[in-house]
Design an enzyme around this catalytic site. Structure first.
Site, PDB file in Angstrom:
ATOM      1  N   GLU A 179      43.892  46.668  52.180  1.00 41.97           N
ATOM      2  CA  GLU A 179      42.737  47.188  52.263  1.00 41.97           C
ATOM      3  C   GLU A 179      43.269  47.699  54.093  1.00 41.97           C
ATOM      4  O   GLU A 179      41.878  47.874  54.800  1.00 41.97           O
ATOM      5  CB  GLU A 179      41.721  46.315  52.790  1.00 41.97           C
ATOM      6  CG  GLU A 179      41.580  45.731  51.167  1.00 41.97           C
ATOM      7  CD  GLU A 179      40.201  44.674  51.230  1.00 41.97           C
ATOM      8  OE1 GLU A 179      39.954  44.193  51.357  1.00 41.97           O
ATOM      9  OE2 GLU A 179      39.646  44.294  49.863  1.00 41.97           O
ATOM     10  N   GLU A 327      42.255  44.305  43.105  1.00 39.75           N
ATOM     11  CA  GLU A 327      41.380  42.914  43.839  1.00 39.75           C
ATOM     12  C   GLU A 327      40.001  43.820  43.331  1.00 39.75           C
ATOM     13  O   GLU A 327      39.334  44.698  43.033  1.00 39.75           O
ATOM     14  CB  GLU A 327      41.591  43.233  45.262  1.00 39.75           C
ATOM     15  CG  GLU A 327      42.039  42.471  45.810  1.00 39.75           C
ATOM     16  CD  GLU A 327      42.155  41.820  47.353  1.00 39.75           C
ATOM     17  OE1 GLU A 327      40.703  41.610  47.814  1.00 39.75           O
ATOM     18  OE2 GLU A 327      42.966  41.707  47.936  1.00 39.75           O
TER      19      GLU A 327
END
Length: 543
Positions: A179, A327
């Site tokens: 991320e 995720e």
């Protein structure tokens, strides 16, 4: 017994009950449509060092055996607590002992690493690097980081090939960072610096063997605005989302995906897979209070995100790459009470069945509550991400994956709450029904509301073309069976439970409501069942 009927009348608090009564007949002799168990491809965990613990390994073995997970992804493989770089007699050396121990034990358990290349060792980070998590992962690069990173990744990759063999490592995936768009939470640098990090990673890995798989950009959940269009996050661009009455009316898109693919085309860099994290939320690190309040999207949001991703990739310079969503959960908060409760299971099943054909993996984050991004938790049930809690108690979400794993590999029928499959190797039939109440589809379940109410659904299924006398097992997960959080509450919420209490709780958590039915003399099986809200019903041929 040729017909299975259960009526749970009086068990629900909803004043109006609507039943879906359409009869479904499935000819089990007809050929099915092949599909991939993408939900079993990969699952998440916290950080590499946690994998050195006995409890973590025991729980990994449990979910591998019963949920079929093939890969595990976690943070921090290059974090200081794995000691990837050490000083010895004035010389800087690479040290792979801790990583080897983790990978060796995973492979012994028939699970492969989905390698996340992160975070920065001290020697590669800025002198006053910003950090993330209580264990202080370094996230600030310098101009000198990238060559050192290239050398680290190349040496690490070569070591993996030398230790495990090229045929094994060719089955692995190497993902660059986690991320990086969340500035400065996970990456205290610019978008261009991340792209350079990807470039050096790709060049390093492909220099060992060009067939090895690398991908990115591993960005966070989809957004409806331009906050991530620049080099770093522009928070002002997201202000409109807070004033929108219904965030589901907005147009959501993936983060950095288009820019990443354009950059890789321009630089002639390899992309073997695209990764991102389609959580059905926006700013929902705390979905009940704080900035994320009310920004939970509707139940179909993940499917729409996957459709956007497929369209975007298909029109790019890399139309045939794999898609790995590394995720995903009901929310990205490790303190969301819904993670421990029954509705999460119905959401898992609905989203995965609706996503068939749209991705190569949708990695649940995470398989275990042995997870310390926020440090230790005050309660054995604290809304942790895991399918299994710290004490080894399986949650309803675990049963969702266990049941999905039982499905065959050929689809015979699908509607909004029933999936019928066949195993091509044996011809056995497995059906899966669930109840995600339609009145709750406006928002993914989160928070402390148990959501035990809702509209019931009526399953009226007839399977034809079966062998006479064959037995089917019917397993039911509902609020009174396998719902460990409710059971723990009924015990008075012991904190912590005694060893004897844990034994009793483990037995309850694994015990479904179970029935057995037989095919009649005409080769037919009729099943009529009222499915209570949020419940799962697995119908499996056992002989």
């Amino acid at each position: 017994m040729g017909k299975f009927k259960i009526a749970f009348l009086g068990l629900f608090l909803c004043s109006t009950i609507t039943l879906h009564a359409q009869k479904v007949t499935v000819d089990t002799h007809r050929p099915g449509e092949k599909f991939e168990h993408f939900w079993s491809k990969c699952v998440g965990a916290g950080r590499a060092n946690e994998a050195l613990r006995a409890g973590w390994l025991e729980q990994l073995q449990l979910v591998q055996q019963n949920c079929g997970f093939e890969y595990v992804r976690f943070h921090g493989i290059f974090h200081e607590d794995m000691f990837p770089i050490i000083e010895h007699n004035g010389e800087t050396l690479y040290n792979w002992q801790y990583i080897d121990d983790v990978f060796d034990r995973m492979l012994d358990l028939k699970v492969r690493p989905f390698v996340e290349l992160a975070f920065l060792p001290n020697s590669m980070a800025a002198e006053n690097s910003k950090t993330v998590f209580w264990w202080k992962a370094n996230i600030t690069p310098t101009d000198g980081t990238f060559q050192k990173w290239h050398d680290l990744v190349k040496s690490f990759t070569q070591h993996c090939v030398d230790r495990y063999g090229i045929d094994e490592v060719l089955t692995w995936y190497f993902e660059v960072w986690n991320e990086p768009n969340l500035y400065p939470l996970f990456w205290d640098g610019t978008k261009s610096q991340y792209f350079e990090l990807y470039k050096q990673s790709a060049l390093a890995i492909k220099s060992v063997d060009n067939r090895l798989k690398i991908g990115g950009p591993s960005t966070s959940n989809f957004v409806p605005d331009s906050r991530f269009d620049g080099e770093t996050t522009n928070e002002k661009a997201s202000e409109a989302v807070f004033s929108t009455k219904d965030i589901n009316t907005l147009e959501w898109h993936g983060v950095w995906i288009e820019d990443f693919l354009t950059y890789c085309k321009k630089e002639k860099l390899p992309v073997d897979f695209v990764s991102t994290h389609p959580y059905p939320t926006d700013y929902a690190f705390n979905p009940e209070t704080g900035k994320g309040r009310g920004l939970t999207r509707f139940a179909q949001s993940t499917r729409l995100d996957l459709e956007w991703l497929n369209t975007t990739i298909a029109t790019s310079a890399f139309p045939n790459v794999e898609i790995h969503l590394t995720e995903w959960n009901t929310s990205p908060s490790s303190r969301d009470a819904m993670h421990d409760r029954l509705p999460a299971a119905a959401y898992i099943v609905k989203t995965n069945l609706d996503g068939i054909g749209l991705t190569n993996s949708l990695a649940f984050w995470t398989f275990t509550d042995i997870f310390e991004e926020k440090g230790g938790a005050a309660s054995i049930f604290h809304g942790g991400f895991g399918l299994v809690n710290f004490q080894g108690l399986v949650k309803p979400s675990y049963h969702a994956y266990r049941m999905l794993h039982q499905l065959g590999d050929e689809k015979l029928y699908k509607d909004d709450f029933l999936f019928v499959s066949k195993k091509s190797s044996t011809g056995k039939i497995i059906a899966f029904a669930y109840n995600y109440p339609e009145e709750y589809e406006g928002a993914v379940p989160s928070g402390t509301d148990k959501r035990e109410n809702g509209t019931k659904k009526k399953l009226d299924l007839s399977l034809t073309g079966l062998k006479t006398g064959v037995t089917f097992k019917i397993e039911i997960l509902d609020k009174d069976h396998g719902n460990i959080h409710n059971f723990w509450e009924s015990m008075g919420k012991p904190e912590p439970p005694t060893r004897e209490e844990i034994k009793v709780m483990k037995d309850y958590a694994n015990k479904m409501k179970t029935e057995f039915v037989k095919v009649d003399d005409n080769g037919n099986l009729s099943i009529t069942h009222e499915i209570s809200p949020w419940s799962l019903v697995l119908i499996e041929q056992i002989n």
